[in-house]
Design a protein around this motif. Structure first.
Motif, PDB file in Angstrom:
ATOM      1  N   GLY A  30      46.888  67.685  -4.155  1.00 12.82           N
ATOM      2  CA  GLY A  30      48.110  68.329  -3.672  1.00 12.82           C
ATOM      3  C   GLY A  30      48.387  69.652  -4.365  1.00 12.82           C
ATOM      4  O   GLY A  30      48.902  70.590  -3.759  1.00 12.82           O
ATOM      5  N   TYR A  31      48.024  69.743  -5.658  1.00 12.37           N
ATOM      6  CA  TYR A  31      48.199  71.011  -6.369  1.00 12.37           C
ATOM      7  C   TYR A  31      47.321  72.096  -5.759  1.00 12.37           C
ATOM      8  O   TYR A  31      47.735  73.250  -5.652  1.00 12.37           O
ATOM      9  N   LEU A  32      46.103  71.729  -5.397  1.00 16.47           N
ATOM     10  CA  LEU A  32      45.204  72.712  -4.791  1.00 16.47           C
ATOM     11  C   LEU A  32      45.794  73.248  -3.495  1.00 16.47           C
ATOM     12  O   LEU A  32      45.845  74.469  -3.283  1.00 16.47           O
ATOM     13  N   ALA A  33      46.262  72.362  -2.641  1.00 15.07           N
ATOM     14  CA  ALA A  33      46.845  72.786  -1.365  1.00 15.07           C
ATOM     15  C   ALA A  33      48.073  73.657  -1.591  1.00 15.07           C
ATOM     16  O   ALA A  33      48.249  74.695  -0.932  1.00 15.07           O
ATOM     17  N   ARG A  34      48.922  73.265  -2.543  1.00 12.36           N
ATOM     18  CA  ARG A  34      50.125  74.047  -2.819  1.00 12.36           C
ATOM     19  C   ARG A  34      49.782  75.392  -3.446  1.00 12.36           C
ATOM     20  O   ARG A  34      50.447  76.400  -3.180  1.00 12.36           O
ATOM     21  N   ALA A  35      48.736  75.432  -4.276  1.00  8.65           N
ATOM     22  CA  ALA A  35      48.313  76.700  -4.884  1.00  8.65           C
ATOM     23  C   ALA A  35      47.835  77.677  -3.817  1.00  8.65           C
ATOM     24  O   ALA A  35      48.176  78.863  -3.843  1.00  8.65           O
ATOM     25  N   MET A  36      47.066  77.180  -2.863  1.00 10.44           N
ATOM     26  CA  MET A  36      46.565  78.047  -1.790  1.00 10.44           C
ATOM     27  C   MET A  36      47.727  78.533  -0.919  1.00 10.44           C
ATOM     28  O   MET A  36      47.783  79.688  -0.516  1.00 10.44           O
ATOM     29  N   LEU A  47      36.892  87.668  -4.247  1.00  7.00           N
ATOM     30  CA  LEU A  47      36.460  86.377  -3.692  1.00  7.00           C
ATOM     31  C   LEU A  47      37.469  85.289  -4.049  1.00  7.00           C
ATOM     32  O   LEU A  47      38.331  85.467  -4.903  1.00  7.00           O
ATOM     33  N   ARG A  48      37.333  84.131  -3.402  1.00  7.72           N
ATOM     34  CA  ARG A  48      38.129  82.953  -3.751  1.00  7.72           C
ATOM     35  C   ARG A  48      37.237  81.986  -4.522  1.00  7.72           C
ATOM     36  O   ARG A  48      36.050  81.862  -4.230  1.00  7.72           O
ATOM     37  N   VAL A  49      37.837  81.297  -5.481  1.00  5.65           N
ATOM     38  CA  VAL A  49      37.096  80.344  -6.300  1.00  5.65           C
ATOM     39  C   VAL A  49      37.871  79.028  -6.335  1.00  5.65           C
ATOM     40  O   VAL A  49      39.022  79.003  -6.765  1.00  5.65           O
ATOM     41  N   LEU A  50      37.236  77.956  -5.875  1.00  6.85           N
ATOM     42  CA  LEU A  50      37.868  76.637  -5.883  1.00  6.85           C
ATOM     43  C   LEU A  50      36.948  75.639  -6.561  1.00  6.85           C
ATOM     44  O   LEU A  50      35.735  75.684  -6.377  1.00  6.85           O
ATOM     45  N   ALA A 101      50.662  79.029  -1.961  1.00 12.38           N
ATOM     46  CA  ALA A 101      51.416  79.989  -2.768  1.00 12.38           C
ATOM     47  C   ALA A 101      50.699  81.333  -2.883  1.00 12.38           C
ATOM     48  O   ALA A 101      51.228  82.273  -3.464  1.00 12.38           O
ATOM     49  N   GLY A 102      49.486  81.404  -2.350  1.00 13.93           N
ATOM     50  CA  GLY A 102      48.750  82.668  -2.369  1.00 13.93           C
ATOM     51  C   GLY A 102      47.761  82.822  -3.504  1.00 13.93           C
ATOM     52  O   GLY A 102      47.246  83.926  -3.736  1.00 13.93           O
ATOM     53  N   ALA A 103      47.473  81.733  -4.238  1.00 12.28           N
ATOM     54  CA  ALA A 103      46.492  81.826  -5.322  1.00 12.28           C
ATOM     55  C   ALA A 103      45.103  82.113  -4.749  1.00 12.28           C
ATOM     56  O   ALA A 103      44.777  81.719  -3.633  1.00 12.28           O
ATOM     57  N   HIS A 104      44.292  82.798  -5.552  1.00 15.77           N
ATOM     58  CA  HIS A 104      42.941  83.167  -5.127  1.00 15.77           C
ATOM     59  C   HIS A 104      41.885  82.257  -5.747  1.00 15.77           C
ATOM     60  O   HIS A 104      40.706  82.338  -5.390  1.00 15.77           O
ATOM     61  N   GLY A 105      42.303  81.427  -6.690  1.00 13.70           N
ATOM     62  CA  GLY A 105      41.368  80.521  -7.326  1.00 13.70           C
ATOM     63  C   GLY A 105      42.088  79.317  -7.897  1.00 13.70           C
ATOM     64  O   GLY A 105      43.301  79.353  -8.143  1.00 13.70           O
ATOM     65  N   PHE A 106      41.342  78.232  -8.096  1.00 15.54           N
ATOM     66  CA  PHE A 106      41.903  77.005  -8.662  1.00 15.54           C
ATOM     67  C   PHE A 106      40.787  76.312  -9.429  1.00 15.54           C
ATOM     68  O   PHE A 106      39.779  75.906  -8.842  1.00 15.54           O
ATOM     69  N   ILE A 107      40.948  76.224 -10.747  1.00 14.51           N
ATOM     70  CA  ILE A 107      39.945  75.547 -11.563  1.00 14.51           C
ATOM     71  C   ILE A 107      40.652  74.647 -12.576  1.00 14.51           C
ATOM     72  O   ILE A 107      41.828  74.852 -12.895  1.00 14.51           O
ATOM     73  N   VAL A 108      39.915  73.655 -13.074  1.00 16.39           N
ATOM     74  CA  VAL A 108      40.487  72.752 -14.069  1.00 16.39           C
ATOM     75  C   VAL A 108      40.052  73.193 -15.464  1.00 16.39           C
ATOM     76  O   VAL A 108      39.003  73.817 -15.631  1.00 16.39           O
ATOM     77  N   LYS A 109      40.898  72.869 -16.450  1.00 22.32           N
ATOM     78  CA  LYS A 109      40.672  73.376 -17.803  1.00 22.32           C
ATOM     79  C   LYS A 109      39.429  72.811 -18.481  1.00 22.32           C
ATOM     80  O   LYS A 109      38.956  73.390 -19.458  1.00 22.32           O
ATOM     81  N   ASP A 110      38.910  71.687 -17.992  1.00 24.03           N
ATOM     82  CA  ASP A 110      37.717  71.156 -18.635  1.00 24.03           C
ATOM     83  C   ASP A 110      36.434  71.752 -18.052  1.00 24.03           C
ATOM     84  O   ASP A 110      35.330  71.308 -18.338  1.00 24.03           O
ATOM     85  N   ALA A 111      36.570  72.809 -17.251  1.00 26.11           N
ATOM     86  CA  ALA A 111      35.392  73.511 -16.728  1.00 26.11           C
ATOM     87  C   ALA A 111      34.663  74.188 -17.898  1.00 26.11           C
ATOM     88  O   ALA A 111      35.290  74.587 -18.889  1.00 26.11           O
ATOM     89  N   PRO A 112      33.341  74.349 -17.812  1.00 24.20           N
ATOM     90  CA  PRO A 112      32.600  75.042 -18.875  1.00 24.20           C
ATOM     91  C   PRO A 112      33.095  76.482 -19.023  1.00 24.20           C
ATOM     92  O   PRO A 112      33.515  77.099 -18.039  1.00 24.20           O
ATOM     93  N   PRO A 113      33.057  77.029 -20.242  1.00 17.44           N
ATOM     94  CA  PRO A 113      33.550  78.400 -20.479  1.00 17.44           C
ATOM     95  C   PRO A 113      32.931  79.445 -19.551  1.00 17.44           C
ATOM     96  O   PRO A 113      33.629  80.325 -19.052  1.00 17.44           O
ATOM     97  N   GLU A 114      31.625  79.326 -19.316  1.00 14.56           N
ATOM     98  CA  GLU A 114      30.971  80.320 -18.454  1.00 14.56           C
ATOM     99  C   GLU A 114      31.476  80.246 -17.017  1.00 14.56           C
ATOM    100  O   GLU A 114      31.532  81.250 -16.307  1.00 14.56           O
ATOM    101  N   GLN A 115      31.902  79.054 -16.602  1.00  8.61           N
ATOM    102  CA  GLN A 115      32.444  78.897 -15.251  1.00  8.61           C
ATOM    103  C   GLN A 115      33.808  79.584 -15.133  1.00  8.61           C
ATOM    104  O   GLN A 115      34.115  80.187 -14.115  1.00  8.61           O
ATOM    105  N   LEU A 116      34.612  79.511 -16.198  1.00  5.74           N
ATOM    106  CA  LEU A 116      35.913  80.172 -16.199  1.00  5.74           C
ATOM    107  C   LEU A 116      35.742  81.690 -16.147  1.00  5.74           C
ATOM    108  O   LEU A 116      36.394  82.376 -15.351  1.00  5.74           O
TER     109      LEU A 116
END
Length: 201
Positions: A88-94, A122-125, A96-111
């Motif tokens: 639901g956060y992802l849908a609400r973020a999109m 680009l968009r990043v999900l 709201a006009g966000a261009h990306g949505f990532i979780v904090k436990d993603a690897p540093p290089e991915q962030l």
């Protein structure tokens, strides 16, 4: 250089993200903020290319801040970066006009890659979350049902909820009943928990 703002209410997390991204040769951290209002003000003051914003912050939350930034500073692109990978956060973020949505436990290089890609237009999900979001579908709750469930989370009687939302007792009962049915719950507390777990509140 890609100019970045980081907004997170946890100072340690905010500092860690700033330190990590600051090591990148093409990324400069120009501002940090501890809540949504401060994030919007910092975007106005520092004109970052990308704002990296947490969802749950005191006062103005990250999703509301993202929508304001999109309206008031459209040249700044927003990435929601959160601990709570809820569909639901992802849908609400999109929405709201966000261009990306990532979780904090993603690897540093991915962030860092997400910052570069969003800065490039680009968009990043998060792919796993995007797939889960599609399988869950859109939030079935109306805005008023969500308001009533949010108030129910804080406890109180039907009358307390009605008074806080300027509704009648009967209207609150109707909204709660509808929300309970839509979430498949047995009680209003369970409905609120389900809605929170899915990121609808």
């Amino acid at each position: 250089m890609i100019r970045v703002l980081i907004a997170d209410d946890q100072a340690l997390v905010r500092g860690a993200l700033a330190s990590m991204l600051g090591l990148e040769h093409d990324i400069e951290i120009v501002a940090q903020a501890g809540d949504g209002d401060a994030a919007v003000a910092a975007v106005a003051a520092h004109s970052p290319d990308v704002a990296l914003i947490d969802v749950q912050m005191p006062g103005t939350d990250g999703l509301t801040a993202a929508a304001r930034i999109g309206r008031e500073h459209p040249s700044c692109r927003v990435i929601i970066c959160t601990t709570f990978g809820r569909p639901g956060y992802l849908a609400r973020a999109m929405a709201a006009g966000a261009h990306g949505f990532i979780v904090k436990d993603a690897p540093p290089e991915q962030l860092a890659d997400a910052v570069r890609r969003v800065a490039a237009g680009l968009r990043v999900l998060d792919p796993a979350l995007a797939a889960e979001s599609l399988s869950h579908g859109a939030c079935p709750l109306t805005d008023r049902e969500r308001d009533v469930l949010r108030a129910a989370v804080e406890g109180g009687t039907i009358r307390d909820i009605a008074r806080s939302l300027h509704l009648t007792d009967g209207t609150v009962r109707n909204h709660l009943s509808s929300a309970i049915g839509k979430t498949g719950a047995r009680t209003r507390a369970e409905a609120a928990r389900i809605a929170e777990d899915k990121g609808w509140l």
